[in-house]
Design an enzyme around this catalytic site. Sequence first.
Site, PDB file in Angstrom:
ATOM      1  N   SER A 140       0.782  -1.235   0.000  1.00  0.00           N
ATOM      2  CA  SER A 140       0.000   0.000   0.000  1.00  0.00           C
ATOM      3  C   SER A 140       0.818   1.292   0.000  1.00  0.00           C
ATOM      4  O   SER A 140       0.251   2.376  -0.027  1.00  0.00           O
ATOM      5  CB  SER A 140      -0.969   0.015   1.186  1.00  0.00           C
ATOM      6  OG  SER A 140      -0.272   0.008   2.410  1.00  0.00           O
ATOM      7  N   LYS A 200      -5.608   4.173   8.902  1.00  0.00           N
ATOM      8  CA  LYS A 200      -4.592   4.995   8.245  1.00  0.00           C
ATOM      9  C   LYS A 200      -4.970   6.475   8.286  1.00  0.00           C
ATOM     10  O   LYS A 200      -4.098   7.342   8.435  1.00  0.00           O
ATOM     11  CB  LYS A 200      -4.383   4.517   6.812  1.00  0.00           C
ATOM     12  CG  LYS A 200      -3.776   3.121   6.739  1.00  0.00           C
ATOM     13  CD  LYS A 200      -3.516   2.684   5.312  1.00  0.00           C
ATOM     14  CE  LYS A 200      -2.820   1.319   5.310  1.00  0.00           C
ATOM     15  NZ  LYS A 200      -2.463   0.869   3.955  1.00  0.00           N
TER      16      LYS A 200
END
Length: 340
Positions: free
Chosen positions: A237, A282
């Site tokens: 990611s 996140k």
Amino acid sequence: MNRRIMTLVAAILPVLLLGVIGTVVTVPYVALGPGPTFNTLGEVGGKQVVDVQGTAVDPTTGHLNMTTVSVRDGLNLFEAFGFWVSGEHGLVPRAEVYPPGVPREEIDKSNQQDFKDSEGNAEVAALHFLNLPTVVLLRKVGDGPAKGILEPGDELVSINGAPVAAPKDVVTAVSSQPPGSQLTVVYRRGASEQTANIVLAARPDDPTKGYLGITPGEGARPPMQVTFNLADIGGPSAGLMFSLALVDKLSPGELDGGKFVAGTGTIDQDGKVGPIGGIQYKMIAARDVGAETFLVPAANCNEAKQRTPEGLRLVKVENLTGAVHALEDIEAGRETVGCD
């Protein structure tokens, strides 16, 4: 007196028993939460996170932070309950993160390989976006005829006299020859160009085709060299933020105008941004370190807009070109496309 003591013991015993069970017994869940963030324009351990050598690099300031998810395993009852009520963590069945029957070492190795692949994709996507030349490099040399002759990092120049311009040229040249054939491989290692004659073995999944045991990929043309200096981070990611940092360093001006931007997203070599897991954690991590804007893969937008931390602006991105334009809009004070 004895009855009083017995009554007290009877009252305390369940509490003590609960305390022992709560601290000793583990639950079949892991806690997911905000993990550390890293400024891809900055340094870690005295090294540039995205280090470019062999060419001029444009000065950069501000933040382009990649974000991560923390995973806490081996939780007891009290720890699991504490994470559950925290509001910033979530509990998921352990089997979703660590599949039963798969060794932990194998899972960690797979995550590390995903991260390594994301670095390569990020580099190629940025170079293609900037129309900079690339070469074919060996990413991996496994068990096969090339072992002990070729090495990771070698630049492939030609095979049997045919120039190698893309990784597919290597696949075509090798698989078009039967096992036992000899290939003449010209490669460059450092400043030295060398030639090797290698006899092909049979491909494990198709014994009618030749096999070298190598994994080719693209990379910057020497003397330019790109190195990503983050260790102990797994998964794919970070790709988008790595690409943006590289674009920022290899082009004039500052993409984010010195502002604090964070984000996430996988990226392929064509610059397409893909979805990731743990978007809510996140975003919390980004807000906690001071980010004002968060770049969200388009496929994660529905989830992200439902759990956006207060004060964090979401910007939807589908590819590297769109992400660069969004940062340019932010720098110029123009409207950006959100996750509405």
